[in-house]
Design a protein around this motif. Structure first.
Motif, PDB file in Angstrom:
ATOM      1  N   THR A 247      -0.523  86.680 -82.596  1.00  0.00           N
ATOM      2  CA  THR A 247       0.118  87.683 -81.730  1.00  0.00           C
ATOM      3  C   THR A 247      -0.236  89.111 -82.147  1.00  0.00           C
ATOM      4  O   THR A 247       0.035  90.052 -81.407  1.00  0.00           O
ATOM      5  N   ALA A 248      -0.847  89.276 -83.319  1.00  0.00           N
ATOM      6  CA  ALA A 248      -1.173  90.617 -83.818  1.00  0.00           C
ATOM      7  C   ALA A 248      -2.663  90.919 -83.738  1.00  0.00           C
ATOM      8  O   ALA A 248      -3.144  91.839 -84.404  1.00  0.00           O
ATOM      9  N   VAL A 249      -3.406  90.178 -82.902  1.00  0.00           N
ATOM     10  CA  VAL A 249      -4.861  90.371 -82.852  1.00  0.00           C
ATOM     11  C   VAL A 249      -5.230  91.781 -82.387  1.00  0.00           C
ATOM     12  O   VAL A 249      -6.263  92.327 -82.792  1.00  0.00           O
ATOM     13  N   GLY A 250      -4.388  92.397 -81.564  1.00  0.00           N
ATOM     14  CA  GLY A 250      -4.675  93.743 -81.092  1.00  0.00           C
ATOM     15  C   GLY A 250      -4.680  94.759 -82.222  1.00  0.00           C
ATOM     16  O   GLY A 250      -5.389  95.768 -82.151  1.00  0.00           O
ATOM     17  N   LEU A 251      -3.898  94.502 -83.262  1.00  0.00           N
ATOM     18  CA  LEU A 251      -3.872  95.391 -84.427  1.00  0.00           C
ATOM     19  C   LEU A 251      -5.006  95.076 -85.396  1.00  0.00           C
ATOM     20  O   LEU A 251      -5.549  95.972 -86.054  1.00  0.00           O
ATOM     21  N   ILE A 252      -5.345  93.798 -85.510  1.00  0.00           N
ATOM     22  CA  ILE A 252      -6.332  93.363 -86.506  1.00  0.00           C
ATOM     23  C   ILE A 252      -7.760  93.615 -86.045  1.00  0.00           C
ATOM     24  O   ILE A 252      -8.638  93.961 -86.845  1.00  0.00           O
ATOM     25  N   ALA A 253      -8.016  93.468 -84.738  1.00  0.00           N
ATOM     26  CA  ALA A 253      -9.392  93.536 -84.207  1.00  0.00           C
ATOM     27  C   ALA A 253     -10.119  94.834 -84.547  1.00  0.00           C
ATOM     28  O   ALA A 253     -11.279  94.789 -84.983  1.00  0.00           O
ATOM     29  N   PRO A 254      -9.513  96.024 -84.374  1.00  0.00           N
ATOM     30  CA  PRO A 254     -10.236  97.257 -84.725  1.00  0.00           C
ATOM     31  C   PRO A 254     -10.634  97.306 -86.196  1.00  0.00           C
ATOM     32  O   PRO A 254     -11.738  97.759 -86.535  1.00  0.00           O
ATOM     33  N   LEU A 255      -9.752  96.834 -87.077  1.00  0.00           N
ATOM     34  CA  LEU A 255     -10.068  96.816 -88.508  1.00  0.00           C
ATOM     35  C   LEU A 255     -11.198  95.846 -88.801  1.00  0.00           C
ATOM     36  O   LEU A 255     -12.099  96.128 -89.603  1.00  0.00           O
ATOM     37  N   LEU A 256     -11.180  94.685 -88.131  1.00  0.00           N
ATOM     38  CA  LEU A 256     -12.228  93.680 -88.338  1.00  0.00           C
ATOM     39  C   LEU A 256     -13.578  94.225 -87.894  1.00  0.00           C
ATOM     40  O   LEU A 256     -14.595  94.037 -88.580  1.00  0.00           O
ATOM     41  N   ALA A 257     -13.616  94.903 -86.748  1.00  0.00           N
ATOM     42  CA  ALA A 257     -14.873  95.473 -86.259  1.00  0.00           C
ATOM     43  C   ALA A 257     -15.416  96.498 -87.250  1.00  0.00           C
ATOM     44  O   ALA A 257     -16.619  96.512 -87.562  1.00  0.00           O
ATOM     45  N   HIS A 279      -8.888  84.402 -74.478  1.00  0.00           N
ATOM     46  CA  HIS A 279      -7.553  83.804 -74.392  1.00  0.00           C
ATOM     47  C   HIS A 279      -6.463  84.830 -74.075  1.00  0.00           C
ATOM     48  O   HIS A 279      -5.415  84.467 -73.550  1.00  0.00           O
ATOM     49  N   GLY A 280      -6.717  86.121 -74.374  1.00  0.00           N
ATOM     50  CA  GLY A 280      -5.633  87.077 -74.200  1.00  0.00           C
ATOM     51  C   GLY A 280      -5.955  88.329 -73.423  1.00  0.00           C
ATOM     52  O   GLY A 280      -5.052  89.029 -72.986  1.00  0.00           O
ATOM     53  N   HIS A 281      -7.233  88.657 -73.237  1.00  0.00           N
ATOM     54  CA  HIS A 281      -7.658  89.856 -72.518  1.00  0.00           C
ATOM     55  C   HIS A 281      -6.980  91.119 -73.057  1.00  0.00           C
ATOM     56  O   HIS A 281      -6.509  91.971 -72.289  1.00  0.00           O
ATOM     57  N   SER A 282      -6.923  91.228 -74.369  1.00  0.00           N
ATOM     58  CA  SER A 282      -6.351  92.413 -74.991  1.00  0.00           C
ATOM     59  C   SER A 282      -7.358  93.552 -74.947  1.00  0.00           C
ATOM     60  O   SER A 282      -8.535  93.382 -75.283  1.00  0.00           O
ATOM     61  N   LEU A 283      -6.908  94.737 -74.531  1.00  0.00           N
ATOM     62  CA  LEU A 283      -7.789  95.894 -74.439  1.00  0.00           C
ATOM     63  C   LEU A 283      -8.237  96.366 -75.824  1.00  0.00           C
ATOM     64  O   LEU A 283      -9.357  96.854 -75.989  1.00  0.00           O
ATOM     65  N   ASP A 284      -7.380  96.226 -76.832  1.00  0.00           N
ATOM     66  CA  ASP A 284      -7.758  96.599 -78.194  1.00  0.00           C
ATOM     67  C   ASP A 284      -8.863  95.686 -78.715  1.00  0.00           C
ATOM     68  O   ASP A 284      -9.776  96.134 -79.413  1.00  0.00           O
TER      69      ASP A 284
END
Length: 385
Positions: A247-257, A279-284
């Motif tokens: 549920t926190a992929v929107g926060l983690i994705a920028p750091l991972l990139a 699976h989620g189409h999160s803009l982040d």
């Protein structure tokens, strides 16, 4: 002189009548006093129900004067003073109760709890702590521990907060593992700032073990690894975080990139983020994909194409603004004005909103600055809620 018994016999009825009259007067006075105290008490309750606190206080003071031994009246008066913000008067009422030798043990504990609340409301945190610690082993123990927890959080005493949370957890008052993880992260951040990296690492790993599903410990650990120059290790930690806290992929994705680009692991991170985005189409997550593809040497869709695809499934004004930023308009001279208007319109949509109190912020908070609730901010922006 001979003793005349006739005088004694004649005086007995007179003494009886005088005694009877005296007792009637005492009873009448007692009844009047008893009637006056409840009358003032109920008058105070009536004022209180009608939100007339000033009049209620006056009525309760009158009731206390008529019946100074009634503890319930003192409790009612003290609570009223606290609600009105007259903390000094509330403290005096509850301290007076505690000084009484005829107070029952339960009422003494109750007065101690009320006194602790007075100190808390007045912002006297040290006195509040002392008062709350005296409630250990009483029926107010659980309430006192919760108040102590809030007190330690307010003063940022994370070590003592962790000890209280462990007591609450072990006594079956609910799950405090998430809070414990936050407290450990806060302590680790303080140590890291002071340059004690190894100790901070230990605390973060302890936080991960305490709450494996919490995203913050792994995110903080990854940032610590990144500062130490271990970008590849940070990528692994963030990948684990995405699996542990989906549920926190929107926060983690920028750091991972960011860490994947530093470690040269763009293809691996891209593959993971594309699956997550499907699976989620999160803009982040989409922004992270765009950043990774911009840094990749492979031929991939442009940023505008990605945002166009997003608009096919999600009516996002934020995505539309990002798409039009790279579009050549017929009247290109007006493009900066249009773009500025769009960017201004989407600002409120890119904020995070507390689910408990509605407080909005540009950045994500683990603890709401408004209501102090933990983990009340969803990991999605306002537009995606």
């Amino acid at each position: 002189m001979d003793f005349d018994i006739t005088l004694i016999l004649m005086g007995l009825p007179v003494a009886f009548v005088l005694g009877w009259l005296a007792s009637r007067m005492d009873l009448r006075q007692l009844r009047m006093e008893n009637r006056q105290a409840p009358k003032a008490y109920f008058k105070g309750l009536n004022f209180l129900l009608n939100e007339q606190q000033d009049q209620a206080i006056d009525a309760f003071i009158e009731a206390v004067q008529n019946d100074p031994d009634t503890s319930e009246l003192h409790f009612a008066l003290g609570n009223l003073f606290r609600r009105r913000g007259e903390y000094e008067r509330a403290v005096r009422v509850h301290e007076h109760l505690l000084s009484r030798g005829d107070l029952s043990e339960d009422d003494r504990h109750r007065a101690q709890h009320a006194l602790a609340l007075d100190y808390l409301k007045a912002g006297l945190l040290d006195r509040a702590e002392d008062a709350l610690l005296k409630l250990e082993g009483t029926r107010f123990e659980a309430q006192a521990r919760l108040a102590l927890l809030a007190n330690y959080e307010r003063s940022r005493d994370w070590e003592h907060a962790a000890l209280v949370a462990q007591k609450l957890e072990s006594s079956g008052q609910g799950s405090f593992k998430g809070r414990l993880a936050h407290y450990l992260c806060e302590q680790a951040a303080t140590l890291a700032t002071a340059g004690h990296t190894e100790e901070a690492n230990v605390l973060l790993n302890e936080a991960i073990a305490t709450a494996p599903e919490a995203p913050r410990p792994r995110m903080d650990l990854a940032q610590l690894q990144s500062k130490a120059g271990h970008a590849a290790q940070a990528c692994t930690t963030l990948t684990d975080a995405m699996h542990a806290a989906p549920t926190a992929v929107g926060l983690i994705a920028p750091l991972l990139a960011q860490q994947a680009i530093a470690a040269g692991q763009e293809p691996k991170a891209l593959d993971l983020l594309k699956k997550v985005y499907a699976h989620g189409h999160s803009l982040d997550v989409l922004d992270a994909i765009v950043a990774l593809e911009a840094a990749s040497t492979h031929t991939t869709p442009t940023a505008r194409e990605w945002y166009a695809r997003h608009l096919e499934t999600e009516p996002s004004l934020v995505a539309a603004a990002k798409w039009i930023a790279g579009e050549k308009l017929e009247h290109e001279a007006f493009h900066p004005h249009v773009q500025r208007a769009l960017d201004n319109a989407v600002k409120p949509l890119t904020r995070y909103r507390c689910a408990a109190c509605g407080f909005e912020a540009k950045v994500h908070f683990w603890q709401c600055p408004g209501c102090q609730a933990w983990d009340s901010y969803p990991a999605r922006r306002v537009e995606e809620l």
